[in-house]
Scaffold this active site. Structure first.
Site, short mmCIF file in Angstrom:
data_model
loop_
_atom_site.label_atom_id
_atom_site.label_comp_id
_atom_site.label_asym_id
_atom_site.label_seq_id
_atom_site.Cartn_x
_atom_site.Cartn_y
_atom_site.Cartn_z
CG ASP A 179 0.10 46.41 21.27
OD1 ASP A 179 -0.91 45.96 20.71
OD2 ASP A 179 0.51 47.57 21.12
CG HIS A 180 1.61 38.81 23.91
ND1 HIS A 180 2.91 38.39 24.10
CD2 HIS A 180 0.82 37.93 24.58
CE1 HIS A 180 2.90 37.30 24.85
NE2 HIS A 180 1.64 37.01 25.16
N PRO A 181 3.95 41.36 24.63
CG PRO A 181 4.90 40.68 26.64
CD PRO A 181 3.59 40.98 26.00
#
Length: 402
Positions: free
Chosen positions: A227-229
């Site tokens: 997942d992208h932060p």
């Protein structure tokens, strides 16, 4: 055909293992004449990795477009040969620990006396100043100490290394860039500079928005795996037959993505109206996306999403990527003939020049094979070369030095 960008540039390469040879390989690919000086027995990577007919494919992949000289630099005669080669060189590359050149007698003052136009390019672990300058360095340690490793993985896995030796490669890439910049500066009348790139600092420069946020807030990023932060939805999602990587990086693309899935109405849901809300409710949103994607295959969704302008692709194994038709179209896998040893597969040239395409001018050199011819071209007599070989100072590609 026009000359390659670095044609006529002479590089004396003292590097070994990976970070330095990657730097000098880039310079060689760009047209420089790279003379790889190897200690007796050669670069240790010559004996590592997959071997075919006695040739390491690992070594071959990082030492094309170079010529090899096996030279004993522990002997005064070996240092004299090196100084002779440096007298008309443009660049010296090395990746010893800081201070090693000086111990060899190649101080900054002495090198300037030998050749005031010489550019010295150093690749090291932590930089030549500071409390860690003398520490031994390795990619795994640089990944850990740069903060990079802590950003990988998830809270459950803890820190994870990246599989490729990324700090070696980034440092080598920066060193090559620095070398080219220093050459340009010298051509414009500037001084011949020392160029340095370290593994830890090079990796830190690659942490992008992770560093920016940490500097702004004083807080460490939470590792989020795939997942992208700072963006949602963004990551791996599950179609009926496997994962799809999807990267909706703007609100416009998020809307396109959700619309294609029949989920555009979620943008009116109080949980998902903004990116910040979607980050806080990522698990619920990802579950809804997976449920929608389950109605189609990877290929179907990848075709549909790309037509809609949503960046996406299948997670490929390395062997799948190496045989991908786009990779083939870009000539990114080469089969390079090595006389007497068959051919070697290696990655191609990521930089493309319209008028001077890059190629393999020299296959990976046999240890010391070009040493005598290099000295012959620089004025050494046959008797002098024979004496150096007899004394175990110079290899001739057939008999070991020492």
């Amino acid at each position: 055909m026009s000359a390659l960008p670095l044609s006529g540039v002479k590089v004396i390469d003292l590097t070994r293992i990976l970070s330095g040879p990657f730097c000098s390989m880039i310079l060689g690919d760009l047209g420089a004449d790279v003379i790889k000086i190897e200690a007796p027995g050669g670069d240790s990577v010559r004996k590592q990795g997959h071997m075919v007919e006695g040739l390491s494919w690992y070594f071959a992949g990082f030492n094309r477009n170079k010529r090899s000289m096996e030279l004993n630099l522990r002997a005064p005669e070996g240092i004299a040969v090196l100084e002779h080669l440096l007298a008309d060189a443009d660049i010296l590359t090395e990746n010893f620990r800081p201070g090693t050149l000086e111990k060899m007698g190649l101080t900054e003052a002495h090198l300037e006396q030998i050749n005031p136009d010489l550019i010295v390019v150093s690749v090291n672990g932590y930089g030549s100043t500071g409390p860690y300058a003398d520490r031994p360095a390795f990619d795994f340690i640089a990944q850990a100490m740069s903060g990079y490793m802590a950003t990988n993985g998830t809270p459950e896995t803890g820190p994870l290394r990246t599989a490729p030796p990324i700090t070696d490669l980034v440092a080598g890439l920066y060193a090559a860039l620095g070398a080219v910049a220093a050459l340009r500066g010298r051509e414009q009348g500037g001084p011949a500079q020392r160029v340095e790139a370290s593994m830890m600092m090079s990796m830190m420069s690659m942490l992008a928005y992770l560093s920016s946020n940490a500097l702004a807030t004083g807080r460490d990023p939470v590792p989020t795996g795939n997942d992208h932060p700072i963006a949602s939805p963004y990551g791996l999602f599950r179609a009926s037959d496997g994962d799809i990587a999807v990267a909706p990086s703007t609100e416009v693309i998020v809307r396109r993505f959700l619309a294609e899935l029949g989920l555009e109405h979620l943008l009116s849901d109080p949980r998902f109206e903004t990116n910040a809300l979607r980050l806080n409710n990522r698990v619920a949103l990802n579950a809804l996306i997976d449920a929608a994607l389950a109605d189609g295959t990877q290929d179907d969704w990848i075709a549909r999403l790309n037509r809609a302008g949503v960046p996406c692709g299948r997670v490929q194994s390395l062997t799948e990527a190496l045989t991908d038709p786009q990779v083939a179209a870009q000539d990114m896998v080469l089969r390079v003939p090595h006389p007497g040893r068959g051919s070697v597969g290696m990655t191609g040239f990521p930089i493309k020049f319209s008028q001077t395409p890059l190629g393999v001018r020299h296959p990976t050199p046999e240890l010391g094979a070009q040493g005598p011819e290099i000295l012959r071209a620089t004025g050494y007599s046959e008797a002098q070369i024979a004496t150096l070989i007899a004394r175990g100072v110079l290899g001739n590609g057939n008999e070991p030095v020492g």
